[in-house]
Design a protein around this motif. Structure first.
Motif, PDB file in Angstrom:
ATOM      1  N   MET A 114      14.621   5.704  -4.314  1.00 30.29           N
ATOM      2  CA  MET A 114      14.582   4.295  -4.722  1.00 30.29           C
ATOM      3  C   MET A 114      13.358   3.606  -4.113  1.00 30.29           C
ATOM      4  O   MET A 114      13.131   3.690  -2.916  1.00 30.29           O
ATOM      5  CB  MET A 114      15.842   3.561  -4.280  1.00 30.29           C
ATOM      6  CG  MET A 114      15.840   2.089  -4.671  1.00 30.29           C
ATOM      7  SD  MET A 114      17.336   1.248  -4.181  1.00 30.29           S
ATOM      8  CE  MET A 114      18.433   1.829  -5.442  1.00 30.29           C
ATOM      9  N   PRO A 115      12.559   2.910  -4.946  1.00 27.89           N
ATOM     10  CA  PRO A 115      11.371   2.234  -4.419  1.00 27.89           C
ATOM     11  C   PRO A 115      11.711   0.878  -3.801  1.00 27.89           C
ATOM     12  O   PRO A 115      12.713   0.256  -4.144  1.00 27.89           O
ATOM     13  CB  PRO A 115      10.497   2.049  -5.662  1.00 27.89           C
ATOM     14  CG  PRO A 115      11.488   1.914  -6.769  1.00 27.89           C
ATOM     15  CD  PRO A 115      12.644   2.808  -6.398  1.00 27.89           C
ATOM     16  N   LEU A 116      10.875   0.439  -2.891  1.00 29.96           N
ATOM     17  CA  LEU A 116      10.982  -0.873  -2.278  1.00 29.96           C
ATOM     18  C   LEU A 116       9.577  -1.463  -2.255  1.00 29.96           C
ATOM     19  O   LEU A 116       8.613  -0.749  -1.945  1.00 29.96           O
ATOM     20  CB  LEU A 116      11.518  -0.744  -0.851  1.00 29.96           C
ATOM     21  CG  LEU A 116      11.593  -2.004  -0.003  1.00 29.96           C
ATOM     22  CD1 LEU A 116      12.861  -1.967   0.839  1.00 29.96           C
ATOM     23  CD2 LEU A 116      10.400  -2.133   0.901  1.00 29.96           C
ATOM     24  N   THR A 117       9.437  -2.727  -2.604  1.00 26.50           N
ATOM     25  CA  THR A 117       8.139  -3.390  -2.555  1.00 26.50           C
ATOM     26  C   THR A 117       8.104  -4.298  -1.336  1.00 26.50           C
ATOM     27  O   THR A 117       9.004  -5.124  -1.147  1.00 26.50           O
ATOM     28  CB  THR A 117       7.893  -4.219  -3.831  1.00 26.50           C
ATOM     29  OG1 THR A 117       7.978  -3.357  -4.962  1.00 26.50           O
ATOM     30  CG2 THR A 117       6.528  -4.879  -3.805  1.00 26.50           C
ATOM     31  N   GLU A 118       7.085  -4.124  -0.515  1.00 27.50           N
ATOM     32  CA  GLU A 118       6.872  -4.970   0.661  1.00 27.50           C
ATOM     33  C   GLU A 118       5.719  -5.928   0.374  1.00 27.50           C
ATOM     34  O   GLU A 118       4.703  -5.517  -0.173  1.00 27.50           O
ATOM     35  CB  GLU A 118       6.449  -4.148   1.870  1.00 27.50           C
ATOM     36  CG  GLU A 118       7.429  -3.156   2.377  1.00 27.50           C
ATOM     37  CD  GLU A 118       6.859  -2.399   3.563  1.00 27.50           C
ATOM     38  OE1 GLU A 118       7.509  -2.373   4.604  1.00 27.50           O
ATOM     39  OE2 GLU A 118       5.745  -1.844   3.442  1.00 27.50           O
ATOM     40  N   ILE A 119       5.901  -7.172   0.744  1.00 29.95           N
ATOM     41  CA  ILE A 119       4.832  -8.151   0.672  1.00 29.95           C
ATOM     42  C   ILE A 119       4.721  -8.747   2.065  1.00 29.95           C
ATOM     43  O   ILE A 119       5.711  -9.199   2.632  1.00 29.95           O
ATOM     44  CB  ILE A 119       5.133  -9.247  -0.370  1.00 29.95           C
ATOM     45  CG1 ILE A 119       5.444  -8.637  -1.730  1.00 29.95           C
ATOM     46  CG2 ILE A 119       3.967 -10.229  -0.465  1.00 29.95           C
ATOM     47  CD1 ILE A 119       5.961  -9.626  -2.760  1.00 29.95           C
ATOM     48  N   SER A 120       3.524  -8.737   2.635  1.00 30.31           N
ATOM     49  CA  SER A 120       3.367  -9.243   3.998  1.00 30.31           C
ATOM     50  C   SER A 120       2.304 -10.334   4.057  1.00 30.31           C
ATOM     51  O   SER A 120       1.374 -10.374   3.248  1.00 30.31           O
ATOM     52  CB  SER A 120       3.001  -8.116   4.964  1.00 30.31           C
ATOM     53  OG  SER A 120       1.683  -7.685   4.735  1.00 30.31           O
ATOM     54  N   PHE A 121       2.466 -11.216   5.023  1.00 33.45           N
ATOM     55  CA  PHE A 121       1.519 -12.289   5.290  1.00 33.45           C
ATOM     56  C   PHE A 121       1.381 -12.400   6.800  1.00 33.45           C
ATOM     57  O   PHE A 121       2.354 -12.671   7.503  1.00 33.45           O
ATOM     58  CB  PHE A 121       2.014 -13.615   4.701  1.00 33.45           C
ATOM     59  CG  PHE A 121       1.150 -14.784   5.056  1.00 33.45           C
ATOM     60  CD1 PHE A 121      -0.053 -14.986   4.401  1.00 33.45           C
ATOM     61  CD2 PHE A 121       1.531 -15.672   6.047  1.00 33.45           C
ATOM     62  CE1 PHE A 121      -0.863 -16.067   4.730  1.00 33.45           C
ATOM     63  CE2 PHE A 121       0.728 -16.744   6.375  1.00 33.45           C
ATOM     64  CZ  PHE A 121      -0.471 -16.947   5.718  1.00 33.45           C
ATOM     65  N   VAL A 122       0.184 -12.180   7.314  1.00 36.65           N
ATOM     66  CA  VAL A 122      -0.064 -12.262   8.754  1.00 36.65           C
ATOM     67  C   VAL A 122      -0.410 -13.701   9.102  1.00 36.65           C
ATOM     68  O   VAL A 122      -1.415 -14.241   8.627  1.00 36.65           O
ATOM     69  CB  VAL A 122      -1.204 -11.307   9.180  1.00 36.65           C
ATOM     70  CG1 VAL A 122      -1.467 -11.441  10.670  1.00 36.65           C
ATOM     71  CG2 VAL A 122      -0.862  -9.873   8.811  1.00 36.65           C
ATOM     72  N   ALA A 123       0.432 -14.332   9.903  1.00 42.20           N
ATOM     73  CA  ALA A 123       0.211 -15.705  10.360  1.00 42.20           C
ATOM     74  C   ALA A 123      -0.371 -15.636  11.770  1.00 42.20           C
ATOM     75  O   ALA A 123       0.355 -15.684  12.758  1.00 42.20           O
ATOM     76  CB  ALA A 123       1.513 -16.489  10.333  1.00 42.20           C
TER      77      ALA A 123
END
Length: 171
Positions: A114-123
């Motif tokens: 099963m795929p998982l999509t990660e979205i990240s934002f470095v603050a």
């Protein structure tokens, strides 16, 4: 953040930190507040989280994710960020990033394929990384049986047994 107006901003839009920054600016709230509001409306299984020093500070799952068992219990234990995740410090190359990995990396009960999509934002100003984990719909782990039907072992379900004995129907 009025729910109707917020919904109008995010409906039919792909999840992204650009979208969430737009909402945060529109309502004059923090990016985290916009993330937490958005998670209430997310149609698929979704988890938002904050990471510092390769450990999850907090995480919130929407209802669909929580019911399927996709949640991170940060109040009960320290949860390390998987080394394959883009939220791991050695993988953070840009301020925003999107990555697809197996869901099994974050959630051991999910199927390996099963795929998982990660979205990240470095603050950088806060020293944290904010993240979104997007999962596809849950795969059923059980099925409803018709009345008086047995499973492969020949045993009837507990509900059917209660009904047969005259107890109240709880379906």
């Amino acid at each position: 953040m009025p729910m109707d107006d917020f919904r109008a901003q995010v409906d039919a839009e792909e999840p992204s930190f650009d979208l969430l920054r737009h909402c945060a600016k529109r309502y004059d709230v923090s990016l985290m507040a916009a993330m937490l509001k958005w998670i209430e409306l997310a149609p698929k299984r979704t988890i938002v989280l904050a990471v510092r020093d390769d450990h999850v500070l907090w995480a919130r799952s929407n209802r669909a994710a929580f019911i399927s068992g996709a949640y991170l219990a940060t109040r009960k234990m320290t949860i390390p960020v998987p080394s394959a995740s883009i939220m791991h410090s050695r993988n953070c190359k840009t301020q925003t990033a999107i990555n697809k990995i197996p869901a099994f990396v974050w959630f051991r009960k999910e199927p390996v394929d099963m795929p998982l999509t990660e979205i990240s934002f470095v603050a950088n100003q806060y020293g944290i990384t904010l993240g979104i984990l997007l999962l596809p719909d849950a795969q059923p782990r059980y099925w409803h049986q018709d009345k008086n039907e047995t499973d492969d072992t020949g045993l009837e379900s507990t509900i059917d047994l209660f009904e047969r004995r005259g107890q109240t129907n709880i379906r």
